[in-house]
Every structure is written in C-alpha cells, then in structure tokens.
Design a protein around this motif. Structure first.
Motif, PDB file in Angstrom:
ATOM      1  N   THR A  50       0.388 -31.191 -38.407  1.00 28.04           N
ATOM      2  CA  THR A  50       0.471 -30.462 -37.148  1.00 28.04           C
ATOM      3  C   THR A  50       1.834 -30.572 -36.491  1.00 28.04           C
ATOM      4  OG1 THR A  50      -0.383 -32.358 -35.951  1.00 28.04           O
ATOM      5  CG2 THR A  50      -1.980 -30.732 -36.710  1.00 28.04           C
ATOM      6  N   GLN A  91      -8.621 -31.881 -34.559  1.00 25.25           N
ATOM      7  CA  GLN A  91      -7.494 -32.009 -33.635  1.00 25.25           C
ATOM      8  C   GLN A  91      -7.241 -30.684 -32.941  1.00 25.25           C
ATOM      9  OE1 GLN A  91      -3.608 -32.241 -36.091  1.00 25.25           O
ATOM     10  NE2 GLN A  91      -5.227 -32.795 -37.526  1.00 25.25           N
ATOM     11  N   TRP A  92      -6.282 -30.693 -32.008  1.00 22.97           N
ATOM     12  CA  TRP A  92      -5.941 -29.512 -31.223  1.00 22.97           C
ATOM     13  C   TRP A  92      -4.450 -29.212 -31.361  1.00 22.97           C
ATOM     14  CZ3 TRP A  92     -10.107 -27.126 -29.222  1.00 22.97           C
ATOM     15  CH2 TRP A  92     -11.254 -27.897 -29.001  1.00 22.97           C
ATOM     16  N   GLN A 101      -3.913 -39.481 -27.787  1.00 24.28           N
ATOM     17  CA  GLN A 101      -5.274 -39.599 -28.273  1.00 24.28           C
ATOM     18  C   GLN A 101      -6.015 -40.657 -27.462  1.00 24.28           C
ATOM     19  OE1 GLN A 101      -5.620 -40.635 -32.378  1.00 24.28           O
ATOM     20  NE2 GLN A 101      -7.731 -39.937 -32.523  1.00 24.28           N
ATOM     21  N   VAL A 107      -3.887 -35.212 -31.126  1.00 15.43           N
ATOM     22  CA  VAL A 107      -4.051 -35.599 -32.526  1.00 15.43           C
ATOM     23  C   VAL A 107      -5.453 -36.088 -32.842  1.00 15.43           C
ATOM     24  CG1 VAL A 107      -1.614 -36.108 -32.854  1.00 15.43           C
ATOM     25  CG2 VAL A 107      -3.135 -37.901 -32.004  1.00 15.43           C
ATOM     26  N   GLY A 108      -6.438 -35.662 -32.089  1.00 12.31           N
ATOM     27  CA  GLY A 108      -7.831 -35.976 -32.371  1.00 12.31           C
ATOM     28  C   GLY A 108      -8.723 -34.954 -31.703  1.00 12.31           C
TER      29      GLY A 108
END
Length: 338
Positions: free
Chosen positions: A3, A73-74, A267, A135-136
């Motif tokens: 990402t 994740q986003w 996160q 990251v989650g």
C-alpha cells in the motif's frame, strides 16, 4: 499488495492540485449559486477536523476476512470541498474514470485531474484534502479542511483493500445550516461497488464489468450471490464498516493536509477503543452439494449400503449455524452382481 508503493506520486498529485486550487480561489465568489438547493448564508469560513475510523473487524465481518496477501486495510483518503454542482461520485450513477482507477488500484492521478478540470471549468471545487492510509481494518486517520458559504459541501473516497472495486465515502455532505455552520457531523459508512469490476470476493482477480454498471451500495443481500464476501442472508443490514466524524474547530490558515506514509502508529487495537460496541456477526456454516451415491456394498443378491458425502465450504463463526452432517448412507440392493 504494497500500500505504500504509490504514496510518493499520490502526495505529489495532491500537492500540485492544492497549489492550483489556491490560485483559483480568487474568482470563485463570482460564480452563480444554484437556486434549487438550500442557500448557505454563513458569513465566515469554517475549519473542520475529519476523523475516519475503520471498524472492519473479523468479528463483524467474518466471511472471507482478509488476514494476509494483503490483510484488511484502508487506502489514503482523498476528498474535496465543493459547491452543490459538483460530485466526486454518486450512488446510482456511473463512476468516472478517476473513481474507477482509485477504487480498483488506488491510483489518484486521473481523479486529481478530474477535480482540477472541475475547478477550472465551473469553479465548483474550493479545496482538496487527504489523510494517510490505515494499515489495518481498524484504525484512524485524520486531517483538517476549510469550507465557506459558496463551497460548503464535502465529498471523499477511501478504497477497501483488498477488493475488486469497493470503497467507502461520502457524497456531498453539506456542513452549512442556513446562516451558521454545523458543530458536529457523524456518519456511519457502508461499502460501495464502483461498478467497474465483477469480482465477488475480497481477493478476486481482475474481471472487468462490461458494460460498466452504476455505483451501488453493497448490502447483506446485494449482490445476491453466496460467494460474495459481504453476503450475510441472516442479517437485514450490514454493520457499519467505518465511520467519519467532522468537528468544527477554531479556524487556521491551513487548508491542505498532505498525506504521510502509513505507519504502525496509525493502527489502533481492535475492540472497544475503536468501536462504539463490539459487533459479532453470525456466520453460518456453508457446505457443498452432495456427491453422487457411491457403489452398493453388500452380498450379491442381498441388501447393501451406499454412501455419499459433502464438504465444508465455510466454517461457522460467532454462534452461526453449525455444519450439517457431511455423510449419508442408504440401503441398496446388489442387482447386477455376477
């Protein structure tokens, strides 16, 4: 998927567009205001903080929850403040090429160009905003932005990773209420399908939708296919997968917030620190169809037994329905023995 791979180009795109938006702000007051929407008469500009909170947990969304390659994740958040005659994306309308590229691959250049064109052509875009990736599945990202009477609307988009072309976001949230600005706005977010890729699961390979479909909200029963990662036929509604909170703050001179690389500090732990309440969505066991009946086993000329089997497609979770029997037998007769 890495990402962070496209973050330098994303940051550069946001920065260049931000500079362009600042130069356009000199002339935006002269544009006519549409008469078919409520008029904002607030005299001052207003600054808001935006906090995006991911609520994508394995407890709330147990079906095919991504745990690796890549885990849930986003993406970066990308948004605009604008007037009522601009839309970054709209439900039940076709996604632009920019939205398509962002929803499918997280690439923002075309979307940035579309925003730039809208600012130059009809001066409907006032500013842009962005926030770093999370990251989650659970975590937060924040940014700040400014609005004023002519451009009192906010729109943004965040890609769901991994997914074919799914995203969350808001379309044209008006922060003005007559002659004053709203103090707080809190919205629950649900997944949308951009209508450009026909994959059913989080990890589906690319499968272009031809012809392109319109943007639709994904629900517990739509798409109505048991393979879909959000298909929960026992639920009337999906739980929210994220939420956004907009809070009016003391005005500053900052308009643009450039993204930074996502880190573990973005996160946050799963549980009540993030969620209003812990959601446990029941996931029923899913099994395959029965195999054909096997050979009849028994003495020649007498009765025997034959079996058939099926296997588990999806194990139950969160007190979902248990798996049924995986093997059956029935009596048979050896009528073709030698």
């Amino acid at each position: 998927m890495d990402t962070t791979k496209n973050l330098p180009s994303f940051s550069e795109a946001v920065y260049r567009l931000g500079v362009m938006m600042l130069t356009l702000c000199q002339g935006i007051h002269s544009m006519p205001v549409p008469t078919d929407v409520p008029m904002c008469t607030a005299s001052d500009t207003a600054q808001y903080s935006l906090t995006f909170t991911g609520k994508w947990t394995q407890a709330a969304f147990p079906k095919q929850y991504p745990v690796y390659r890549p885990p849930a994740q986003w993406s970066n958040l990308i948004g605009v403040t604008h007037s009522s005659d601009f839309h970054m994306w709209q439900r039940n309308e076709f996604a632009s090429n920019g939205v398509r590229e962002f929803a499918e691959r997280g690439e923002a250049w075309t979307l940035m160009k579309e925003v730039e064109t809208a600012g130059e052509r009809i001066q409907s875009v006032y500013g842009i905003l962005s926030a770093p990736a999370v990251v989650g599945g659970t975590g937060q990202m924040s940014t700040e932005f400014e609005v004023f009477a002519r451009h009192s609307y906010l729109s943004f988009i965040v890609r769901i990773i991994p997914s074919p072309d799914w995203f969350v976001g808001v379309d044209s949230v008006d922060l003005c209420d007559g002659d004053h600005w709203k103090d707080n706005v809190s919205l629950e977010l649900f997944p949308y399908d951009a209508g450009t890729d026909s994959g059913f699961t989080f990890s589906s390979p690319n499968f272009e939708t031809i012809p392109q479909d319109k943007v639709t909200q994904i629900t517990s029963s739509v798409p109505s296919h048991p393979a879909n990662s959000f298909f929960y036929p026992r639920l009337k509604h999906l739980p929210p997968i994220a939420k956004v909170t907009l809070t009016k703050i003391k005005k500053t001179n900052q308009i643009i917030s450039l993204p930074v690389e996502p880190t573990q500090s973005n996160q946050l732990p799963t549980g009540n620190e993030i969620e209003d309440k812990l959601i446990n969505t029941p996931l029923d066991c899913e099994v395959s169809v029965w195999s054909p009946w096997g050979l009849c086993k028994g003495k020649c000329g007498g009765s025997g037994v034959q079996h058939r089997t099926r296997y588990i497609l999806m194990h139950p979770a969160n007190n979902g329905a248990a798996c049924p029997l995986l093997e059956e037998e029935r009596k048979c007769f050896q009528d073709n023995c030698l």
